[in-house]
Design an enzyme around this catalytic site. Structure first.
Site, short mmCIF file in Angstrom:
data_model
loop_
_atom_site.label_atom_id
_atom_site.label_comp_id
_atom_site.label_asym_id
_atom_site.label_seq_id
_atom_site.Cartn_x
_atom_site.Cartn_y
_atom_site.Cartn_z
N PHE A 138 -19.92 -3.03 5.00
CA PHE A 138 -19.58 -3.17 3.58
C PHE A 138 -18.81 -4.47 3.41
O PHE A 138 -17.76 -4.67 4.02
CB PHE A 138 -18.73 -2.00 3.08
N ASP A 223 -14.30 -10.00 8.73
CA ASP A 223 -14.00 -9.40 7.42
C ASP A 223 -12.83 -8.44 7.63
O ASP A 223 -13.01 -7.30 8.04
CB ASP A 223 -15.22 -8.69 6.85
N LYS A 252 -7.59 -6.76 -0.07
CA LYS A 252 -6.93 -5.48 -0.37
C LYS A 252 -5.40 -5.44 -0.21
O LYS A 252 -4.68 -5.46 -1.19
CB LYS A 252 -7.58 -4.37 0.46
C1 PLP Z 1 -13.24 -3.42 -0.10
C2 PLP Z 1 -13.92 -4.34 0.84
C3 PLP Z 1 -14.56 -5.51 0.38
C4 PLP Z 1 -14.69 -5.83 -1.09
O1 PLP Z 1 -13.45 -5.96 -1.71
P1 PLP Z 1 -13.36 -5.98 -3.32
O2 PLP Z 1 -11.94 -6.39 -3.56
O3 PLP Z 1 -13.66 -4.59 -3.78
O4 PLP Z 1 -14.33 -6.96 -3.82
C5 PLP Z 1 -15.12 -6.36 1.33
N1 PLP Z 1 -15.05 -6.09 2.63
C6 PLP Z 1 -14.46 -4.97 3.11
C7 PLP Z 1 -14.40 -4.74 4.58
C8 PLP Z 1 -13.88 -4.06 2.23
O5 PLP Z 1 -13.32 -2.95 2.70
#
Ligand code: PLP
Length: 405
Positions: A138, A223, A252
């Site tokens: 994701f 990521d 986040k």
């Molecule tokens: C939540 C998340 C995203 C996307 O973040 P948003 O602020 O919702 O755009 C990307 N990568 C990972 C691993 C995430 O958990």
């Protein structure tokens, strides 16, 4: 009970993109949220890994309110003093060199991809465009990051998807090596797949990714949007492996609840981004920088992360006891630190469990692969962990097949 300020049952003008619970929260303190009807909830979700230091942390409140009284926004056409400070902090903490600021996770991962492609282009390898992602990954919800995310259901009706993203089998180095080649700009990896079900890559995988990427001339993008900023007990989740990515995406938890995204890059890669190549109106504005600086200050305090790891170990022990108690419901425990997953057997109804826990005033987050996620603030106390476990025992007991009772 207080009168609710808003009636959620009435026709809502808010777009129905979420299956929302009929609760609105109006204040929070530490690990506790208070609803508009005055009820208290134990927060083991942290707004999906965002409220790193819980709610209303005095240092964050002070930093943000002080900045709010001085200056909110200028523009990236000028120097933003807070950016200079936070960028230096992130560079020194990661051992990388340059930081680009944006406002969300998807913007951070997308910028990471742009930087990787542009770095290849500037090196005279414009054919290096492909980004290798993992099955179950994701990376966000923009069109670009939808193509990087391995959840075909999220893409339905939004095509065509941007080209240039391939998915290789999660945690499988042979599959990765087979997919690498002169067309690959970068490998993008979550060392713990949060949305994917708190799944950790196997031991040695990240070192293998680094080695294979180097061999094939590709970059490594970590990521860390969910797993970074102390969530696993380390500032960056890959730290224990000793590898250094070329690009790190953060968001986040970085500003403890204020919208933010950041991409950290090595000098060699970041140099490809010259004036005009990328930008963001709000990215790195003074309010976000004040909040991020405050979070990084607390995480950098002597012993803070050691203490997080100790309390996370306490949670781990409790989760193992829970698994022993409910073998017919819990298939496996996943993740580490305070990014934990309880993989339920397929026979267990995950949404029903999440709802039951919420009715009992415990907030958790569902993830893919029938996994219940626990993402408490890093500041959660042992007695709050005990309470969360007690609520899990109650819910699992109520839902258990005869064998587990
Ligand atoms: C939540 C998340 C995203 C996307 O973040 P948003 O602020 O919702 O755009 C990307 N990568 C990972 C691993 C995430 O958990």
């Amino acid at each position: 009970m207080n009168q609710k300020a808003v009636d959620y049952a009435a026709d809502s003008a808010v777009m129905q993109t979420y299956g929302r619970a009929e609760i609105g929260f109006v204040r929070g303190e530490g690990c506790w949220l208070e609803s508009d009807s005055g009820e208290k909830y134990l927060d083991c979700a942290s707004g999906i890994a965002v409220n790193t230091l819980g709610h209303s942390h005095p240092h964050l409140v002070a930093a943000l309110t002080e900045q709010a009284g001085k200056l909110w926004h200028t523009s990236n056409l000028y120097r933003i003093p807070g950016q200079e400070i936070v960028a230096k902090m992130l560079a020194s903490l990661s051992g990388l060199d340059q930081v680009f600021f944006c406002n969300s996770g998807a913007e951070a991962t997308e910028a990471a991809v742009k930087i990787a492609r542009r770095a290849a282009y500037e090196k005279g390898e414009p054919e290096r465009m492909t980004i290798l992602c993992a099955t179950g990954a994701f990376h966000g919800r923009t069109l670009g990051m939808l193509a990087a995310t391995d959840r075909p259901v999220f893409r339905t009706g939004f095509g065509p998807m941007p080209a240039g993203f391939d998915h290789v089998s999660f945690g499988n180095l042979n599959a990765l090596r087979a997919a690498l080649g002169p067309h690959v700009a970068a490998v993008m990896v979550e060392s713990v797949q949060g949305e994917g079900g708190a799944k950790q890559v196997p031991d040695g995988y990240l070192a293998g990714v680094r080695e294979a990427a180097d061999e094939f001339g590709a970059l490594v993008i970590a990521d860390e949007v969910q797993a970074g900023i102390g969530r696993t007990g380390r500032l960056f989740s890959y730290e224990d492996t000793g590898i250094k990515p070329d690009i790190v995406a953060l968001a986040k938890g970085l500003a403890g609840g204020f919208p933010i995204g950041a991409v950290i890059a090595s000098k060699a890669v970041g140099a490809a981004m010259t004036p005009g190549t990328h930008g963001s109106t709000f990215g790195g504005n003074p309010l976000a920088m004040a909040a991020a600086k405050a979070v990084l200050e607390i995480l950098g305090e002597d012993g803070f992360l050691t203490d997080v790891r100790e309390r996370a170990a306490y949670l781990d022990t409790a989760l193992h006891q829970l698994q022993t108690q409910f073998p017919a419901m819990i298939e496996a425990l996943r993740g580490r630190g305070f990014l934990r997953g309880i993989r339920l057997h397929d026979s267990v109804d995950l949404p029903a469990l999440v709802n039951r826990l919420r009715d009992d005033h415990l907030l958790t987050v569902p993830a893919a692969d029938n996994t219940l996620r626990l993402l408490p603030p890093l500041t959660i106390h042992r007695d709050e962990i005990d309470l969360a476990i007690a609520k899990l025992v109650t819910a699992l007991t109520a839902m258990a097949p005869r064998d587990d009772q």
